[in-house]
Design a protein around this motif. Structure first.
Motif, mmCIF file in Angstrom:
data_model
loop_
_atom_site.group_PDB
_atom_site.id
_atom_site.type_symbol
_atom_site.label_atom_id
_atom_site.label_comp_id
_atom_site.label_asym_id
_atom_site.label_seq_id
_atom_site.Cartn_x
_atom_site.Cartn_y
_atom_site.Cartn_z
ATOM 1 N N GLY A 49 0.830 -0.693 10.133
ATOM 2 C CA GLY A 49 -0.127 0.409 9.983
ATOM 3 C C GLY A 49 -0.163 0.996 8.594
ATOM 4 N N CYS A 50 0.202 0.169 7.621
ATOM 5 C CA CYS A 50 0.239 0.675 6.243
ATOM 6 C C CYS A 50 -0.668 -0.163 5.355
ATOM 7 C CB CYS A 50 1.670 0.626 5.710
ATOM 8 S SG CYS A 50 1.808 1.177 4.007
ATOM 9 N N GLU A 51 -1.504 0.506 4.591
ATOM 10 C CA GLU A 51 -2.351 -0.164 3.604
ATOM 11 C C GLU A 51 -1.659 -0.081 2.252
ATOM 12 O OE1 GLU A 51 -5.418 -1.815 3.872
ATOM 13 O OE2 GLU A 51 -4.745 -1.785 5.960
ATOM 14 N N TYR A 52 -1.537 -1.223 1.597
ATOM 15 C CA TYR A 52 -0.839 -1.264 0.307
ATOM 16 C C TYR A 52 -1.854 -1.621 -0.778
ATOM 17 C CZ TYR A 52 2.955 -2.368 -2.975
ATOM 18 O OH TYR A 52 3.819 -2.388 -4.041
ATOM 19 N N LEU A 53 -2.083 -0.694 -1.691
ATOM 20 C CA LEU A 53 -3.051 -0.926 -2.764
ATOM 21 C C LEU A 53 -2.327 -1.258 -4.060
ATOM 22 C CD1 LEU A 53 -5.567 2.042 -2.288
ATOM 23 C CD2 LEU A 53 -6.086 -0.375 -2.008
ATOM 24 N N MET A 54 -2.628 -2.440 -4.604
ATOM 25 C CA MET A 54 -2.071 -2.784 -5.913
ATOM 26 C C MET A 54 -3.108 -2.383 -6.949
ATOM 27 S SD MET A 54 -0.156 -6.333 -5.198
ATOM 28 C CE MET A 54 0.095 -6.506 -3.449
ATOM 29 N N GLY A 67 -6.811 10.416 -2.781
ATOM 30 C CA GLY A 67 -7.851 10.105 -1.803
ATOM 31 C C GLY A 67 -7.277 9.908 -0.411
ATOM 32 N N ALA A 68 -6.188 9.151 -0.344
ATOM 33 C CA ALA A 68 -5.592 8.831 0.960
ATOM 34 C C ALA A 68 -4.992 10.076 1.608
ATOM 35 C CB ALA A 68 -4.529 7.751 0.784
ATOM 36 N N ALA A 69 -4.373 10.915 0.797
ATOM 37 C CA ALA A 69 -3.780 12.141 1.348
ATOM 38 C C ALA A 69 -4.877 13.092 1.816
ATOM 39 C CB ALA A 69 -2.888 12.816 0.308
ATOM 40 N N ALA A 70 -5.989 13.131 1.056
ATOM 41 C CA ALA A 70 -7.098 14.004 1.454
ATOM 42 C C ALA A 70 -7.746 13.505 2.740
ATOM 43 C CB ALA A 70 -8.131 14.087 0.339
ATOM 44 N N ALA A 71 -7.627 12.202 2.998
ATOM 45 C CA ALA A 71 -8.168 11.650 4.234
ATOM 46 C C ALA A 71 -7.175 11.809 5.384
ATOM 47 C CB ALA A 71 -8.533 10.189 4.042
ATOM 48 N N GLY A 72 -6.038 12.438 5.112
ATOM 49 C CA GLY A 72 -5.128 12.835 6.182
ATOM 50 C C GLY A 72 -3.942 11.930 6.448
ATOM 51 N N THR A 73 -3.733 10.919 5.587
ATOM 52 C CA THR A 73 -2.632 9.994 5.862
ATOM 53 C C THR A 73 -1.365 10.359 5.088
ATOM 54 O OG1 THR A 73 -3.470 8.509 4.154
ATOM 55 C CG2 THR A 73 -4.068 8.009 6.429
ATOM 56 N N ARG A 74 -0.259 9.756 5.532
ATOM 57 C CA ARG A 74 1.015 9.896 4.808
ATOM 58 C C ARG A 74 0.989 8.897 3.659
ATOM 59 N NH1 ARG A 74 5.952 10.137 8.585
ATOM 60 N NH2 ARG A 74 5.152 12.263 8.708
ATOM 61 N N THR A 75 1.183 9.385 2.444
ATOM 62 C CA THR A 75 1.012 8.527 1.274
ATOM 63 C C THR A 75 2.255 8.511 0.399
ATOM 64 O OG1 THR A 75 0.096 10.316 -0.060
ATOM 65 C CG2 THR A 75 -1.459 8.996 1.188
ATOM 66 N N LYS B 114 -8.841 2.926 6.888
ATOM 67 C CA LYS B 114 -8.458 1.646 7.484
ATOM 68 C C LYS B 114 -7.122 1.777 8.211
ATOM 69 C CE LYS B 114 -8.190 -3.263 6.424
ATOM 70 N NZ LYS B 114 -7.895 -4.259 5.404
ATOM 71 N N ALA B 115 -6.173 2.448 7.542
ATOM 72 C CA ALA B 115 -4.856 2.625 8.153
ATOM 73 C C ALA B 115 -4.961 3.408 9.465
ATOM 74 C CB ALA B 115 -3.914 3.338 7.178
ATOM 75 N N LYS B 116 -5.930 4.316 9.519
ATOM 76 C CA LYS B 116 -6.097 5.123 10.730
ATOM 77 C C LYS B 116 -6.973 4.422 11.776
ATOM 78 C CE LYS B 116 -7.510 9.193 9.017
ATOM 79 N NZ LYS B 116 -7.738 10.664 8.974
#
Lengths: 413, 333
Positions: A49-54, A67-75, B114-116
């Motif tokens: 369940g983790c997206e890894y951006l290089m 961006g990811a934190a603003a979308a509510g995820t743990r970053t 995507k992760a969500k």
């Protein structure tokens, strides 16, 4: 589970167990092993369940975390040195927007001259970025601090840096108790953002704020930092209850009972200092150590309380503010306001120079025996011959003024 | 959206109003159900091409995504005139971070969705030309090469208008800006500099690259619809005249955008996976002077004695663009 493991691997394992949902990273030594390892864990499916951006740069890494934190995820991200400075603009933005990213900084010197080895000039340069800064003393603590950092960041909605000494910790193999997944899940529940980008509830994040409200926004940021001073000790004690070991907290007093001279420091150097203090205690020297675990926010009261009975405070720091002096020393002085203790500022271990027991013993002796003036920056193990020759060389355009002479003479003792 | 052929003799102009179209073919803006994503009351200048472009782009995207969308905005006019605290003109989730990081922030949002498991929520990022082709270009190229699921829209008004009309990498040659004034032997912006970002976007071989202007809003909406029907990195470069920066009357915005296209100065086309798939032919080719004259940023070319030599060079550039993209219809060649 106790493993003989490289510091970076221990941190990567701890991060994976924190279940980050987005990792954005860019390679820079000595942080690379952490993000390489996390890439493996995502690819093998061990970290689900983790997206890894290089990304294309550290600036991009921090921006993607925003961006990811603003979308509510743990970053999560990690960096070092030049990378941290390349992020600078985004660091202030993340804290200003109140986005709870956790970042490992594998502390490394800032160039020029380019230098890949450890000191604290990177994170110290970003001390006013609005990020909470926690400093790890050992690899065990580095791993443990990340669990606490996510709790802290997400509770306060503020980004947190976990600072660990580059190479000295990141590349060192030590026994580390890796936290079990079930314990991590119990300690660190999934993130519940207070606000997030959501079409069901459209919100404007990052509006322009003028003079009419900017001060208030900044005040609230300061208030959040102050709140961290209450939360950090609670998180550390909850951690100890669950995991059975002490990690984190604001300050770490060591043999302060009856200590007349106290050495203040941050990071892995504390181990060496404690060894020296142990020996000196055996010799009857009333000396102790105060480790600073949390540098931002500055635990002013806790430092003051710990140093209340000290007569001489020796701050050994792995960075300095050119043209001013010690950085940590200034905050220590703030804590000592009104107390009688003298403060000695020492820049040590710059650019990876080893800080040996020998040097520390000599330094402490100089302080105790009055050979070193207080409130003046000293450089540990400075090769005075080299710098004096350079300063006196005709045509360099740097006239050797009294201050420089004084400084080099004093530190050369 | 399929195009409906309109007989332009019906209007006698190049403007095809919605009233001539079947209701199903009318613009999103002409529908009562439009989302007004960028709602009224914002503080853009009169005649702002960017505000017009953004309104059409986002409403069209909102229609395709049924309102399941997030916008990321780089710093610039669009950000400033829409969100003076405590007001906001945005009726969708909207995030502004910095000037140079819009693409990376959008990548982060897309990764988070995507992760969500919420890939049904789509991401559109937008910036001016400075935020796109200059300070944001590194992060944009990164977003492209990773093929992140983001539509990035550049509203190109050919300069740093928000900071007082300075030159950007998208400023055309000879144009006067605050730091390329009409002084010296080579007045205005220098020839041989600048870049055309759509071609560089194409070099990344991303699924979709398109250009458009605010003169042909049907075309703009259709391209947004095409872009939102795809996944991966997509790039839309919209020419948006700036009355302030170009020194043009605010009533001229649409006409200038049309003349930029009809003179061959700004090619309107689509590309997929790095290859051009469609071009908008010139309806009636006009000399570049027709486009240049109404703009004060080119006034130094038309004084007495003026600089016919520079006008000639600009015409030659337009001719090259026309040839390169094949912008003339068979009968016009």
């Amino acid at each position: 589970m106790r493993s003989q493991i490289e510091g970076s691997q221990a941190v990567a394992q701890a991060i994976a167990r924190c279940r980050p949902q987005v990792i954005a990273a860019y390679p820079i030594s000595p942080q690379t092993h952490i993000v390489e390892s996390l890439s493996d864990l995502v690819r093998t499916g061990d970290l689900e369940g983790c997206e890894y951006l290089m990304v294309e740069s550290e600036f991009g890494a921090m921006s993607a975390c925003i961006g990811a934190a603003a979308a509510g995820t743990r970053t999560y991200t990690a960096t070092s040195s030049q990378g941290l400075l390349f992020m600078a603009e985004a660091l202030f933005n993340a804290s200003g927007l109140g986005l709870p990213t956790v970042m490992t900084v594998a502390n490394r010197a800032i160039g020029a001259p380019i230098n890949i080895w450890n000191d604290h000039s990177d994170t110290m340069a970003m001390r006013d970025s609005g990020w909470i800064q926690l400093y790890a003393e050992s690899n065990q603590e580095a791993a443990d601090l990340h669990l606490q950092a996510f709790r802290l960041a997400e509770q306060l909605e503020l980004p947190v840096m976990v600072c660990m000494d580059g190479f000295v910790l990141t590349h060192a193999f030590e026994p580390v108790d890796l936290p079990e997944q079930a314990d991590v899940d119990a300690y660190l529940p999934p993130r519940v953002p207070r606000q997030a980008l959501d079409p069901e509830e459209p919100m404007t994040i990052g509006a322009m704020v003028g003079p009419e409200a900017f001060t208030e926004v900044r005040y609230l940021m300061h208030a959040k930092q102050a709140a961290a001073l209450d939360i950090i000790p609670t998180l550390a004690s909850e951690f100890e209850e669950r995991f059975g070991r002490s990690s984190g907290g604001l300050v770490r007093p060591y043999r302060l009972d009856g200590a007349e001279i106290v050495v203040v420091a941050l990071g892995s150097i504390l181990g060496t200092i404690q060894d020296v203090v142990d020996t000196l205690r055996e010799e009857g020297v009333p000396i102790g150590v105060l480790g600073i675990g949390c540098f931002r926010p500055w635990p002013e009261e806790e430092v003051r309380a710990a140093l209340a009975s000290a007569r001489q405070v020796l701050v050994v720091e792995r960075s300095f503010a050119p043209g001013v002096g010690g950085i940590v020393s200034r905050d220590v002085r703030l804590s000592l306001n009104g107390l009688a203790a003298e403060v000695f500022e020492v820049a040590a271990g710059l650019g990876g120079r080893p800080v040996t027991r020998e040097s520390l013993r000599r330094l402490i002796a100089d302080v105790r025996e009055g050979r070193m003036p207080a409130n003046t920056l000293h450089f540990l193990d400075l090769d005075t011959q080299v710098v004096q020759r350079e300063l006196r060389r005709p045509g360099t355009g740097v006239p050797p003024g009294p201050h420089v002479d004084h400084l080099t003479r004093e530190s050369g003792r | 959206m399929a195009f409906q052929e309109i007989k332009l003799y019906q209007t006698g102009t190049f403007v095809a109003g919605n009233r001539l179209l079947d209701p199903a073919q009318r613009t999103v803006q002409a529908r009562t159900g439009r989302s007004n994503t960028l709602t009224s009351g914002h503080r853009a200048c009169r005649g702002c091409g960017e505000a017009l472009g953004a309104r059409y782009v986002l409403d069209a995207a909102m229609r395709v995504t049924k309102g399941s969308m997030v916008a990321v905005n780089s710093t610039g006019c669009l950000e400033v005139f829409t969100t003076p605290y405590p007001e906001s003109s945005w009726q969708l989730p909207w995030l502004h971070s910095l000037f140079g990081n819009g693409p990376a922030v959008a990548s982060g949002v897309a990764a988070a969705l995507k992760a969500k498991g919420r890939e049904d929520i789509r991401v559109v990022a937008q910036a001016g030309d400075g935020g796109t082709v200059d300070i944001g270009f590194g992060t944009l190229s990164g977003m492209f090469e990773r093929n992140d699921d983001v539509l990035f829209v550049c509203y190109d008004n050919q300069g740093y208008m928000n900071t007082g009309v300075q030159r950007s990498g998208a400023t055309p040659p000879a144009a006067r800006t605050a730091n390329t004034k009409a002084l010296g032997a080579e007045p205005g912006n220098v020839f041989g500099q600048g870049k055309f970002a759509p071609l560089i976007a194409m070099a990344h071989e991303i699924p979709y690259v398109a250009t458009a202007t605010v003169a042909d809003l049907h075309d703009l909406e259709a391209k947004v619809e095409t872009a939102m029907g795809m996944r991966g990195a997509r790039y839309l470069h919209v020419l948006v005249p700036c009355p302030l920066g170009w020194g043009a009357d605010s009533s001229e915005t649409i006409r200038l955008a049309r003349l930029a296209k009809e003179s061959g100065i700004f090619p309107v086309f689509e590309a997929e996976q790095g290859d051009v798939t469609a071009v908008s032919k010139l309806r009636r080719q006009v000399p570049v002077t027709e486009y240049l004259r109404p703009q004060k940023r080119y006034a130094h070319l038309f004084g007495d004695p003026g600089r016919p030599d520079i006008v000639e060079r600009l015409q030659a550039r337009a001719d090259r663009t026309i040839a390169r993209f094949g912008l003339l219809s068979e009968g016009d060649r």
